[in-house]
Design an enzyme around this catalytic site. Structure first.
Site, short mmCIF file in Angstrom:
data_model
loop_
_atom_site.label_atom_id
_atom_site.label_comp_id
_atom_site.label_asym_id
_atom_site.label_seq_id
_atom_site.Cartn_x
_atom_site.Cartn_y
_atom_site.Cartn_z
N LEU A 122 10.85 -20.57 -4.00
CA LEU A 122 9.90 -19.58 -3.46
C LEU A 122 8.66 -19.58 -4.34
CD1 LEU A 122 9.17 -17.02 -1.72
CD2 LEU A 122 10.28 -15.66 -3.49
N HIS A 131 3.23 2.99 -9.00
CA HIS A 131 3.12 1.55 -9.26
C HIS A 131 4.42 1.03 -9.89
CE1 HIS A 131 -0.91 1.90 -7.97
NE2 HIS A 131 -1.38 2.47 -9.06
N ARG A 150 1.61 -4.88 6.16
CA ARG A 150 0.94 -3.84 5.39
C ARG A 150 1.76 -2.56 5.53
NH1 ARG A 150 -5.24 -2.46 4.07
NH2 ARG A 150 -4.79 -0.67 2.77
N ARG A 182 0.16 8.86 -10.42
CA ARG A 182 0.06 7.68 -9.55
C ARG A 182 0.71 6.45 -10.18
NH1 ARG A 182 -3.50 7.38 -5.54
NH2 ARG A 182 -3.99 5.23 -6.07
N ASP A 223 0.82 -1.21 0.00
CA ASP A 223 0.00 0.00 0.00
C ASP A 223 0.86 1.27 0.00
OD1 ASP A 223 -2.31 1.47 0.04
OD2 ASP A 223 -2.63 1.28 2.20
N GLY A 224 0.38 2.28 -0.70
CA GLY A 224 1.04 3.60 -0.64
C GLY A 224 1.69 4.04 -1.93
N ASN A 225 1.47 3.29 -2.99
CA ASN A 225 2.08 3.67 -4.27
C ASN A 225 1.60 5.05 -4.74
OD1 ASN A 225 3.19 1.16 -4.26
ND2 ASN A 225 1.97 0.34 -5.94
N ARG A 263 -11.30 2.43 -9.24
CA ARG A 263 -10.32 3.52 -9.47
C ARG A 263 -10.57 4.15 -10.84
NH1 ARG A 263 -4.75 2.46 -6.44
NH2 ARG A 263 -5.77 1.90 -4.50
N SER A 314 -8.32 -5.09 4.43
CA SER A 314 -8.85 -4.81 3.10
C SER A 314 -9.18 -6.07 2.30
CB SER A 314 -7.88 -3.93 2.31
OG SER A 314 -7.73 -2.69 2.95
N TRP A 323 2.98 7.91 -2.59
CA TRP A 323 4.41 8.08 -2.87
C TRP A 323 4.59 8.95 -4.11
CZ3 TRP A 323 7.62 6.99 -6.98
CH2 TRP A 323 9.00 6.91 -6.72
C1 FPP Z 1 -1.56 0.08 -3.63
O1 FPP Z 1 -1.14 1.42 -3.58
C2 FPP Z 1 -0.96 -0.63 -4.76
C3 FPP Z 1 -1.64 -1.19 -5.80
C4 FPP Z 1 -3.10 -1.15 -5.93
C5 FPP Z 1 -0.92 -1.86 -6.91
C6 FPP Z 1 0.23 -2.71 -6.47
C7 FPP Z 1 0.90 -3.25 -7.67
C8 FPP Z 1 2.24 -3.37 -7.81
C9 FPP Z 1 3.23 -2.96 -6.79
C10 FPP Z 1 2.77 -3.95 -9.09
C11 FPP Z 1 2.70 -5.43 -9.06
C12 FPP Z 1 3.15 -5.94 -10.37
C13 FPP Z 1 3.26 -7.25 -10.72
C14 FPP Z 1 3.76 -7.62 -12.07
C15 FPP Z 1 2.93 -8.34 -9.76
P1 FPP Z 1 -2.25 2.53 -3.74
O2 FPP Z 1 -2.36 2.87 -5.20
O3 FPP Z 1 -3.50 2.09 -3.07
O4 FPP Z 1 -1.59 3.73 -2.97
P2 FPP Z 1 -2.37 4.87 -2.14
O5 FPP Z 1 -3.05 4.16 -1.01
O6 FPP Z 1 -1.26 5.76 -1.69
O7 FPP Z 1 -3.31 5.53 -3.10
#
Ligand code: FPP
Length: 239
Positions: free
Chosen positions: A132, A37, A185, A33, A20-22, A71, A193, A25
């Protein structure tokens, strides 16, 4: 937290992550946004390397929830394509590292066929690997998984009195997967969630203040050390 702090004789078999937090960030950097990711994927790959380094055998990550469809359309489209293209380009390096890739979540019409094809190709290529198992939860929701399990049990015609916890477990998406020992998390949020609802009944929860793109193997080690520090009672006395 460095590797030397980890007790390598008591490494959790299964670590689950809510990444969480992409978005935050990226927003803090004035970036779209989607850049969050992208950085989040690098964090995930470093976490995979860290898991391999200490011998975690199962890593399960929440890449797209059943709620994520709400989204903005552009972000959803980006995430679908981002996952498709990264599976295509990263599967060989994961295969070389001995990682088995698996996917859990609904395979419904909203998922492009090209994405499903990449998921299947990656799963097939890596099916024999055992170092793994990286399970990617995509279009996943714990309630949907349980609903599907109930449907299958009812359809099998089993007597209600014959339904046990084992029956339910056997009808989850990955019945062979041990329950997570630790659930991490990031981003300071303290919620499940809808992630792995059945499986986390006894998991240690570790909430980290770091945003997912800033996560690296050192945070994984920190969470493992925290897990090792806690007394695990499973509702009973010391084991
Ligand atoms: C949550 O942050 C993150 C996601 C919904 C996407 C996570 C996906 C990846 C890290 C890529 C994975 C890729 C593969 C190929 C497995 P958010 O967008 O909810 O952040 P926010 O809470 O700050 O808005």
């Amino acid at each position: 937290m460095s590797l030397s702090a980890v007790d390598l004789s008591a490494v959790p078999a299964h670590v689950a992550c809510v990444m969480d937090g992409n978005g935050r960030w990226a927003e803090r950097r004035g970036l779209p946004r989607t850049a969050g990711h992208e950085a989040g994927l690098d964090a995930l790959l470093d976490a995979v390397d860290g898991a391999l380094e200490i011998g975690v055998q199962w890593l399960t990550v929440y890449a797209f929830s059943t709620e994520n469809w709400s989204r903005p359309r552009e972000e959803v489209r980006f995430l679908l394509e981002f996952n498709r293209s990264n599976l295509a380009t990263r599967r060989d390096e994961l295969h070389e590292r001995g990682v088995r890739l698996r996917f859990i979540g609904g395979r419904d019409r909203r998922l492009p066929r090209s994405l499903l094809a990449e998921m299947d190709a990656a799963a097939e290529l890596t099916a024999e690997n055992r170092r793994l198992t990286l399970t990617v939860a995509f279009n996943y929701g714990g309630r949907a998984e349980l609903t599907e399990a109930v449907r299958r049990i009812v359809a099998s015609g089993v007597q209600s009195t014959q339904v046990t916890e084992q029956t339910i477990r056997a009808n989850l998406a990955t019945p062979d997967m041990p329950d997570p020992d630790v659930l991490i998390r990031t981003s300071g949020e303290h919620r499940l969630s809808n992630f792995l609802l059945w499986q986390v009944a006894y998991s240690e929860m570790v909430f980290l203040d770091v945003l997912w793109p800033d996560f690296s193997r050192t945070h994984l080690f920190e969470a493992v050390v925290e897990y090792q520090r806690r007394e695990r009672r499973f509702g009973g006395l010391d084991q």
